[in-house]
Scaffold this motif. Sequence first.
Motif, PDB file in Angstrom:
ATOM      1  N   HIS A   1      -2.595 -38.056  -4.931  1.00  0.00           N
ATOM      2  CA  HIS A   1      -1.919 -37.536  -3.747  1.00  0.00           C
ATOM      3  C   HIS A   1      -2.109 -36.025  -3.683  1.00  0.00           C
ATOM      4  N   GLY A   2      -2.182 -35.510  -2.485  1.00  0.00           N
ATOM      5  CA  GLY A   2      -2.286 -34.067  -2.301  1.00  0.00           C
ATOM      6  C   GLY A   2      -1.643 -33.643  -1.003  1.00  0.00           C
ATOM      7  N   ARG A   3      -1.231 -32.387  -0.961  1.00  0.00           N
ATOM      8  CA  ARG A   3      -0.620 -31.851   0.251  1.00  0.00           C
ATOM      9  C   ARG A   3      -0.791 -30.342   0.256  1.00  0.00           C
ATOM     10  N   GLY A   4      -0.638 -29.772   1.406  1.00  0.00           N
ATOM     11  CA  GLY A   4      -0.743 -28.321   1.507  1.00  0.00           C
ATOM     12  C   GLY A   4      -1.391 -27.902   2.785  1.00  0.00           C
ATOM     13  N   GLY A   5      -2.379 -27.046   2.650  1.00  0.00           N
ATOM     14  CA  GLY A   5      -3.041 -26.451   3.797  1.00  0.00           C
ATOM     15  C   GLY A   5      -2.667 -24.990   3.886  1.00  0.00           C
ATOM     16  N   THR A   6      -3.276 -24.318   4.838  1.00  0.00           N
ATOM     17  CA  THR A   6      -2.975 -22.903   5.050  1.00  0.00           C
ATOM     18  C   THR A   6      -2.709 -22.664   6.522  1.00  0.00           C
ATOM     19  N   GLY A   7      -2.002 -21.616   6.807  1.00  0.00           N
ATOM     20  CA  GLY A   7      -1.729 -21.256   8.197  1.00  0.00           C
ATOM     21  C   GLY A   7      -1.089 -22.393   8.951  1.00  0.00           C
ATOM     22  N   SER A   8      -1.661 -22.718  10.102  1.00  0.00           N
ATOM     23  CA  SER A   8      -1.088 -23.779  10.941  1.00  0.00           C
ATOM     24  C   SER A   8      -1.385 -25.172  10.398  1.00  0.00           C
ATOM     25  N   ASP A   9      -2.182 -25.260   9.335  1.00  0.00           N
ATOM     26  CA  ASP A   9      -2.529 -26.568   8.786  1.00  0.00           C
ATOM     27  C   ASP A   9      -1.656 -26.975   7.601  1.00  0.00           C
TER      28      ASP A   9
ATOM     29  N   GLY B   1       1.226 -28.888   5.752  1.00  0.00           N
ATOM     30  CA  GLY B   1       1.722 -30.219   6.079  1.00  0.00           C
ATOM     31  C   GLY B   1       0.615 -31.249   6.122  1.00  0.00           C
ATOM     32  N   THR B   2      -0.600 -30.854   5.799  1.00  0.00           N
ATOM     33  CA  THR B   2      -1.729 -31.766   5.734  1.00  0.00           C
ATOM     34  C   THR B   2      -1.640 -32.526   4.418  1.00  0.00           C
ATOM     35  N   THR B   3      -1.914 -33.856   4.462  1.00  0.00           N
ATOM     36  CA  THR B   3      -1.783 -34.673   3.255  1.00  0.00           C
ATOM     37  C   THR B   3      -2.980 -35.594   3.070  1.00  0.00           C
ATOM     38  N   VAL B   4      -3.185 -35.986   1.823  1.00  0.00           N
ATOM     39  CA  VAL B   4      -4.217 -36.959   1.485  1.00  0.00           C
ATOM     40  C   VAL B   4      -3.685 -37.822   0.344  1.00  0.00           C
TER      41      VAL B   4
ATOM     42  N   ASP C   1      -0.190 -31.095  16.318  1.00  0.00           N
ATOM     43  CA  ASP C   1      -0.293 -29.740  16.862  1.00  0.00           C
ATOM     44  C   ASP C   1      -1.151 -28.813  15.995  1.00  0.00           C
ATOM     45  N   LYS C   2      -1.759 -29.343  14.966  1.00  0.00           N
ATOM     46  CA  LYS C   2      -2.587 -28.532  14.068  1.00  0.00           C
ATOM     47  C   LYS C   2      -3.920 -28.213  14.735  1.00  0.00           C
ATOM     48  N   SER C   3      -4.356 -26.985  14.607  1.00  0.00           N
ATOM     49  CA  SER C   3      -5.602 -26.572  15.251  1.00  0.00           C
ATOM     50  C   SER C   3      -6.807 -27.316  14.683  1.00  0.00           C
TER      51      SER C   3
END
Length: 154
Positions: A37-45, A47-50, A70-72
């Motif tokens: 499992h993974g989660r994170g992202g930067t800026g507007s991203d 909340g991204t998960t895998v 709403d993520k770019s």
Amino acid sequence: MTAPEGLSLRLAKNWKLNLDKPVKQEMPNGKMRTYIHGRGGTGSDTGTTVSAGLADHTNLSSLLCGTGTDKSGALDFLAACTELDMAGIDHAKASSWLKQAKRETDSLYKERTAETKNKKEYVVSGVLASGPVVMVLHRTYDTYSLRILGHAAA
């Protein structure tokens, strides 16, 4: 390295996701699965998960990629999830299907919310079968979830 593990690592690096340590879990049928499992992202991203599931430590049983509507980079992230390095997958077909599935789920979501006045609707795209995997896109209020099931899911 297996295709799902490699993809998880590539997604983690490219999308700045923090991966948890692999976890082994026994399924109701007694078979073991390993999940990453993974989660994170930067800026507007953020909340991204895998989440990748492996059968016998090598065969894809599932891959779940999630990101906000709403993520770019939402479509780019989901497209990256379809880039499994497995024989038999038609990547051009998967990419084309994903774009169409997103348009369809967005349109259906808009129709449903207009009908019901409920912003928490749940819609599902049509299914794509490509080589050893099946893909489906889900849309809820503010989230896309791309589910990819491999031949080891059974």
